[in-house]
Design an enzyme around this catalytic site. Structure first.
Site, PDB file in Angstrom:
ATOM      1  CE1 TYR A 272      -4.320  -0.619  -0.470  1.00 26.18           C
ATOM      2  CE2 TYR A 272      -3.779  -2.751   0.645  1.00 26.18           C
ATOM      3  CZ  TYR A 272      -4.469  -2.196  -0.209  1.00 26.18           C
ATOM      4  OH  TYR A 272      -5.637  -2.703  -0.762  1.00 26.18           O
ATOM      5  CD  GLN A 273       6.442   3.181   1.747  1.00 25.68           C
ATOM      6  OE1 GLN A 273       6.697   2.120   2.445  1.00 25.68           O
ATOM      7  NE2 GLN A 273       7.427   4.067   1.625  1.00 25.68           N
ATOM      8  CG  HIS A 427      -5.243  -2.049   3.780  1.00 26.19           C
ATOM      9  ND1 HIS A 427      -6.084  -3.027   3.249  1.00 26.19           N
ATOM     10  CD2 HIS A 427      -5.759  -1.199   3.439  1.00 26.19           C
ATOM     11  CE1 HIS A 427      -6.881  -2.046   2.189  1.00 26.19           C
ATOM     12  NE2 HIS A 427      -6.495  -0.776   2.429  1.00 26.19           N
ATOM     13  CG  ASP A 447       2.602 -12.474   5.036  1.00 25.85           C
ATOM     14  OD1 ASP A 447       1.534 -12.350   4.310  1.00 25.85           O
ATOM     15  OD2 ASP A 447       2.879 -12.099   6.273  1.00 25.85           O
TER      16      ASP A 447
END
Length: 749
Positions: A272-273, A427, A447
């Site tokens: 999201y960055q 998030h 992950d």
């Protein structure tokens, strides 16, 4: 009555925007008049810029040839109307730049004609017919995408502003741009006044169109948010996030201050960055050009420019971002937002020539002053390699809310990502002290990321699927401790957002032994977890291995599960197990309902248990200390998933039951490869022969590691003293060990 209200609104706007007799030059957002002159002077001289220009020209010319289509909105992400409006704003932005750079009026005509169609349609548009979002848009199903549209379209408008007539500008601003900006801001305060990537897009959209229209009211809203009387008390969004920060700040500057740590780490994670970097940097560039007195690139010690380097460091060897929190795998710095980020960071951040190396790999630049300078640097052969390093990144506005550590071997063949962050806003996932492992840029221990098929209409309109909450956010979906089959912080955002893990120590000064250690005390009531992971290189082994100690102290006995989400095919089980005759879910809630139990191994005495698997022709072995009555559970995703939304990935779970203070000690070792061409396996068996805890109390733990080539080492960790200058003396089995700092790794005496 509605006509009277509409007429009054038009009169208000005419007063507010009296023809815009402004001295402001256009373009002034992402490209300037001076920049246009400089670019035109260099055309044909800079191959990287020329190639980028030609690529954009081909795309835009094809759209012009196919004609303009501004359909009535009706679809989710991936549907025709959604994708059409998205393509429209992307094409308008590019066409505006082409008009400036090539001085070809056909591009201005295209932008004008499309904008006029939007201006005709917008005043009559209701809310989008899809009702899933907490803040429904008009052109799109959520305000976020409407903000995307305005961020890009404001750039196109800026580029043709002076070419348009005064009457055309008034029509566009009265019927389209001002109502659009009001809808995103005062019309949707729950969207606009958040600390979240959604609001960053909204703030940038309103601020940028405000700059083009020379409307200071909109710019102020964008920078500082809406006044409190626009916000309902305790308002929340449908992601579970609070609308404003505790100190009441909102707007672009708050979104720049709160989510970024002083190291440039963005609390939602790199995926999201990456998404938020475009509005952050584009609006910042616009402010730098139009409002230089703000000094936006110096804000918070130049954190925005610093964050670009941080984001690049959060990629694997292939340039893909680490999958933390809600993240789609495969997203890399090849995405267009990172092309923009790299170019602007180079241009405004002191011309770091290592960024040119990334630009060369991206193979394109943006059509602006910044892109031209990058292309010039590449053309002059001034680039130097971008070096990924072992690094520690703090989280939180003040850098004191946990963090993220990345350990890399000297040749970057092995990378360990260790997460001890804050929640990561809406998030975020509930997985404190979790990790993932990469070899040569390929996931070995994964992950999961998010359960979403972005822009694939057949999968829930391209939106988040319910399994994102029931699986991906749950703790069992990650490589960290689960107590009593419940998730960290009860899987509740309001609880998780209050807490963070704490760094115990980080040391990457010795390439032979790199180590990260952190403590989590709030994930479970009256329970402390202390995890220490070390990347150790023994030259005779060829590849480094990962040593893992997870210490759990609790007030009463509990059941503890430690999952390993490996990727690949099991090769050998170093323990007896029984395959299940019928596949049944492992549990009923908190993610366990999605795991099929495929087999179970029960241990009768204290020993080492090993598990080997192969992934993409490489071998791996987990060696773990086990005790009597402990279990290994073999599982696979897919239970209670009738729509096949989850990947059918495997997992192995180390379970300890009725245990008060648990201790998990293991080694993860890459150790060989297989060639399908020669059909030969090399080093297919583990080098580790035995690991044993030979000392353990509240102050110290000592583990003996024995392996091939006469390896006989001891790793000692000080559990309660992390001072790097502290001297330690400890006698184990009659032998004295002395060292300085919180750990030692040395030959066993």
């Amino acid at each position: 009555m509605n006509r009277i209200v509409q007429a009054l609104h038009v009169l208000y706007l005419l007063v507010l925007i009296p023809g815009h007799a402004s001295s402001q030059e256009h373009p002034s957002l992402t490209i300037t008049k001076e920049g246009v002159v400089n670019i035109q002077r260099e055309l044909g001289e800079l191959p990287l810029f020329d190639v980028s220009l030609e690529q954009v020209k081909v795309q835009v010319d094809a759209e012009i040839s196919s004609g303009i289509d501004v359909p009535i909105p009706k679809d989710y992400s991936g549907g025709y109307t959604h994708e059409r409006h998205k393509l429209n704003y992307l094409t308008m932005q590019k066409a505006g730049l082409l008009y400036q750079v090539l001085d070809d009026e056909k591009y201005a005509i295209y932008v004008r004609d499309m904008l006029m169609q939007y201006a005709d349609m917008y005043p009559t548009l209701p809310l989008h017919p899809k009702e899933r979002s907490y803040a429904r848009g008009k052109l799109f199903w959520q305000c976020l995408n409407d903000a995307n549209w305005l961020v890009y379209t404001s750039q196109a408008y800026d580029c043709i502003y002076e070419w348009l007539s005064k009457k055309q500008r008034q029509d566009l601003e009265i019927n389209l741009f001002r109502p659009f900006a009001d809808f995103l801001s005062t019309g949707n305060p729950k969207f606009f006044n958040r600390i979240h990537n959604h609001s960053t897009w909204g703030n940038a959209a309103v601020g940028m169109i405000g700059l083009v229209m020379d409307d200071d009211e909109l710019v102020q809203k964008a920078l500082y948010g809406l006044p409190d009387d626009n916000i309902e008390p305790n308002a929340k969004d449908n992601d579970g996030g609070f609308i404003k920060t505790e100190n009441g700040k909102s707007g672009f500057l708050a979104n720049l201050d709160e989510p970024f740590s002083p190291d440039g780490y963005y609390t939602e994670g790199p995926y999201y960055q990456r998404y938020a970097m475009y509005p952050f940097l584009i609006f910042a560039q616009s402010l730098h050009n139009a409002r230089p007195e703000l000094g936006i690139f110096e804000f918070k010690d130049s954190v925005l420019l610093k964050s670009v380097n941080t984001l690049l460091q959060l990629t694997d060897k292939n340039g893909d971002f680490f999958a933390l929190n809600d993240a789609q795998k495969g997203m890399s710095y090849q995405t267009s937002s990172l092309v923009t980020a790299v170019d602007l960071s180079y241009y405004y951040g002191g011309k770091d020539t290592s960024l040119l190396h990334i630009a060369e790999q991206q193979g394109k630049v943006i059509l602006s002053d910044a892109g031209m300078e990058v292309a010039k640097g590449v053309n002059q052969n001034t680039s130097r390699p971008f070096k990924r390093k072992s690094m520690q990144f703090s989280d939180g506005a003040n850098g004191k809310q946990g963090g993220l550590s990345v350990l890399r071997s000297k040749d970057e063949s092995l990378t360990l990502v260790f997460k001890y962050t804050a929640q990561g806003l809406s998030h975020g996932h509930y997985d404190k002290l979790s990790y993932s492992l990469y070899e040569q840029g390929k996931e070995v221990v994964q992950d999961y990321g998010m359960v979403r098929y972005v822009n694939i209409e057949q999968k829930g309109g391209g939106n988040y699927l319910k399994e994102n909450n029931t699986w991906a956010k749950q703790t069992i979906a990650h490589n960290t401790l689960v107590k009593d089959e419940t998730s960290h912080f009860q899987g509740t955002y309001e609880i998780g957002s209050k807490y963070h893990s704490n760094l115990y120590f980080f040391d990457a000064s010795n390439s032979k032994v790199q180590i990260i250690s952190a403590v989590e005390s709030n994930a479970y009531t009256d329970t402390q977890m202390h995890r220490t992971m070390a990347m150790i290189e023994e030259e005779t082994y060829g590849k480094p291995f990962v040593f893992d100690i997870l210490r759990v102290n609790s007030q009463k006995p509990a059941k503890y599960d430690l999952p390993l989400h490996y990727l690949g095919q099991p090769i050998q089980f170093g323990f007896d197990y029984q395959a299940t005759a019928t596949l049944e879910p492992l549990g009923t809630a908190n993610g366990y309902q999605h795991i099929f139990l495929e087999g179970k191994g029960q241990f009768r005495k204290k020993s080492n248990a090993t598990f080997s698997w192969m992934h993409q022709n490489h071998f791996y072995t987990l060696t773990t200390i086990v005790s009597q009555n402990e279990q290994f559970l073999l599982g696979r995703l897919g239970a209670n998933d009738p729509q096949y939304n989850l990947r059918r990935d495997p997992v192995i779970i180390h379970r300890k039951e009725k245990t008060k203070d648990a201790l998990f000690v293991s080694i993860m070792e890459p150790h060989g490869s297989y060639s399908p061409v020669t059909e030969m396996a090399k080093n297919a068996k583990s080098n580790i022969e035995h690991i044993e805890v030979i000392y353990n109390n509240k102050d110290y733990i000592g583990v003996q590691i024995k392996g091939k080539n006469w390896l006989d080492k001891i790793f000692i960790l000080a559990n309660t003293e992390n001072d790097k200058s502290k001297k330690h003396r400890l006698t184990i089995n009659g032998k004295l060990y002395e060292w300085v700092g919180p750990y030692t790794y040395q030959n066993k005496k």
